[in-house]
Design a protein around this motif. Structure first.
Motif, PDB file in Angstrom:
ATOM      1  N   LEU A  73      53.660  36.348  42.443  1.00 19.13           N
ATOM      2  CA  LEU A  73      52.465  36.426  43.279  1.00 19.13           C
ATOM      3  C   LEU A  73      51.631  37.663  42.962  1.00 19.13           C
ATOM      4  O   LEU A  73      50.407  37.648  43.099  1.00 19.13           O
ATOM      5  CB  LEU A  73      52.861  36.447  44.756  1.00 19.13           C
ATOM      6  N   LEU A  74      52.315  38.728  42.553  1.00 20.25           N
ATOM      7  CA  LEU A  74      51.619  40.002  42.356  1.00 20.25           C
ATOM      8  C   LEU A  74      52.414  40.865  41.390  1.00 20.25           C
ATOM      9  O   LEU A  74      53.643  40.933  41.472  1.00 20.25           O
ATOM     10  CB  LEU A  74      51.484  40.739  43.699  1.00 20.25           C
ATOM     11  N   SER A  91      40.690  48.849  50.926  1.00 23.48           N
ATOM     12  CA  SER A  91      41.638  47.739  51.037  1.00 23.48           C
ATOM     13  C   SER A  91      40.987  46.468  50.523  1.00 23.48           C
ATOM     14  O   SER A  91      39.761  46.320  50.568  1.00 23.48           O
ATOM     15  CB  SER A  91      42.100  47.551  52.488  1.00 23.48           C
ATOM     16  N   SER A  92      41.825  45.547  50.032  1.00 26.80           N
ATOM     17  CA  SER A  92      41.300  44.311  49.481  1.00 26.80           C
ATOM     18  C   SER A  92      42.384  43.246  49.502  1.00 26.80           C
ATOM     19  O   SER A  92      43.582  43.569  49.533  1.00 26.80           O
ATOM     20  CB  SER A  92      40.799  44.518  48.049  1.00 26.80           C
ATOM     21  N   PRO A  93      42.002  41.957  49.463  1.00 23.62           N
ATOM     22  CA  PRO A  93      43.005  40.885  49.421  1.00 23.62           C
ATOM     23  C   PRO A  93      43.811  40.950  48.129  1.00 23.62           C
ATOM     24  O   PRO A  93      43.299  41.307  47.062  1.00 23.62           O
ATOM     25  CB  PRO A  93      42.156  39.605  49.489  1.00 23.62           C
ATOM     26  N   LEU A  94      45.088  40.570  48.223  1.00 27.95           N
ATOM     27  CA  LEU A  94      45.957  40.509  47.062  1.00 27.95           C
ATOM     28  C   LEU A  94      45.836  39.141  46.400  1.00 27.95           C
ATOM     29  O   LEU A  94      45.439  38.162  47.040  1.00 27.95           O
ATOM     30  CB  LEU A  94      47.401  40.757  47.482  1.00 27.95           C
ATOM     31  N   PRO A  95      46.173  39.035  45.114  1.00 25.06           N
ATOM     32  CA  PRO A  95      46.080  37.741  44.441  1.00 25.06           C
ATOM     33  C   PRO A  95      47.056  36.720  45.010  1.00 25.06           C
ATOM     34  O   PRO A  95      48.069  37.070  45.617  1.00 25.06           O
ATOM     35  CB  PRO A  95      46.411  38.088  42.988  1.00 25.06           C
ATOM     36  N   ASN A  96      46.735  35.453  44.794  1.00 25.86           N
ATOM     37  CA  ASN A  96      47.580  34.322  45.192  1.00 25.86           C
ATOM     38  C   ASN A  96      47.847  34.276  46.693  1.00 25.86           C
ATOM     39  O   ASN A  96      48.861  33.745  47.142  1.00 25.86           O
ATOM     40  CB  ASN A  96      48.911  34.370  44.435  1.00 25.86           C
ATOM     41  N   GLY A  97      46.909  34.829  47.487  1.00 29.80           N
ATOM     42  CA  GLY A  97      47.057  34.803  48.939  1.00 29.80           C
ATOM     43  C   GLY A  97      48.266  35.552  49.442  1.00 29.80           C
ATOM     44  O   GLY A  97      48.785  35.247  50.528  1.00 29.80           O
ATOM     45  N   ALA A  98      48.735  36.550  48.680  1.00 25.93           N
ATOM     46  CA  ALA A  98      49.967  37.261  49.047  1.00 25.93           C
ATOM     47  C   ALA A  98      49.788  38.150  50.266  1.00 25.93           C
ATOM     48  O   ALA A  98      50.753  38.415  50.983  1.00 25.93           O
ATOM     49  CB  ALA A  98      50.475  38.091  47.867  1.00 25.93           C
TER      50      ALA A  98
END
Length: 285
Positions: free
Chosen positions: A182-183, A239-246
């Motif tokens: 996921l990350l 802050s920011s969203p992590l890849p794959n909705g993690a």
């Protein structure tokens, strides 16, 4: 004669130790079901510090050796099984001493079961001149689980001569139980790159930190609220969203490790309120 679990080689002496903590749920609470904590690891008994969630176990992970030394290989395995809730935190900042020709390594493996909550919040590592450290963190998180990982780094020359630490290499990965990545977050930095007057963070910033808040979006805090709270503490943050909705990722920089410690506490409090629905009691140290 040296203990058998010391790593040796030409000019190399270091400790190789592995600690293991397993939390499970039973009788309406979360309990420490398995504990292996060889020197230099030391743990307290679990505490129930939050009246709103008496099932949330909080445990202090301590070092009995005064820091991390040349050639050390220190591993931690943390598992929080289905439905359990556990918070593991450090008792203070950890000093990384001059490692000479043999860098030290610290690795952590975290497994979070279905519908479980796991938090690992660590006071900053303090890198002394000549310290070279590799930090590896691997997280496996199941469906419905929530997790918080927060840590930081500062550097300090106790002689006042401005000598830099050696280097810091980090790798953090997050997988689901099927092994899907996921990350992946990797970095490598030298003390010279950070300590110089024209260093990457600037002459007035001597520490940085990061956080991973893992889970579905509706159980995560507002990124703007995190940034505002950290800015009020003297931590410049984004802050920011992590890849794959993690989940959500946070970065912060500050003048010193004390402000990063305050930032770690603030992120934990904001994240717990969003994830679990209450404001946690302060973890006194």
């Amino acid at each position: 004669m040296k203990p058998a679990d010391y790593a040796e080689g030409p000019g190399v002496v270091g400790r190789s130790r592995r600690a293991e903590l397993v939390f499970g749920r039973g009788g309406g609470r979360s309990a420490l079901m398995r504990q292996i904590a060889p020197y230099p690891f030391h743990v307290t008994r679990p505490f129930a510090l939050d009246a709103a969630r008496s099932d949330l176990a909080t445990l202090y992970l301590q070092s009995a050796s005064g820091g991390i030394y040349r050639g050390d290989r220190l591993d931690l395995s943390l598992e929080v099984r289905a439905g359990a809730a556990a918070h593991v935190t450090s008792q203070a900042a950890t000093v990384v001493h001059d490692t000479g020709a043999e860098r030290a390594r610290q690795s952590t493996r975290i497994v979070v079961g279905p519908d479980a909550f796991a938090a690992l919040t660590l006071d900053p590592l303090i890198l002394f001149p000549g310290a070279a450290l590799t930090v590896e963190t691997a997280i496996e998180i199941a469906d419905g689980a929530l997790a918080i990982l927060i840590d930081g780094v500062a550097w300090h020359d106790f002689t006042g001569e401005g000598r830099p630490f050696g280097s810091l290499v980090t790798e953090t990965t997050v997988h689901d139980p099927a092994g899907r990545l996921l990350l992946a977050d990797r970095s490598s930095i030298t003390g010279e790159e950070l300590s110089a007057a024209s260093g990457l963070l600037g002459p007035e910033r001597g520490a940085y930190g990061s956080a991973l808040l893992l889970g579905v979006a509706e159980r995560l805090p507002d990124p703007a609220a995190i940034e505002d709270a950290l800015d009020a503490l003297g931590c410049h943050a984004a802050s920011s969203p992590l890849p794959n909705g993690a989940g959500l990722g946070v970065r912060m920089v500050a003048a010193n490790g004390g402000r990063i410690t305050a930032g770690v506490e603030a992120i934990f409090a904001i994240a717990v309120e969003a994830m679990l629905g209450f404001t946690p009691a302060r973890r006194r140290k």
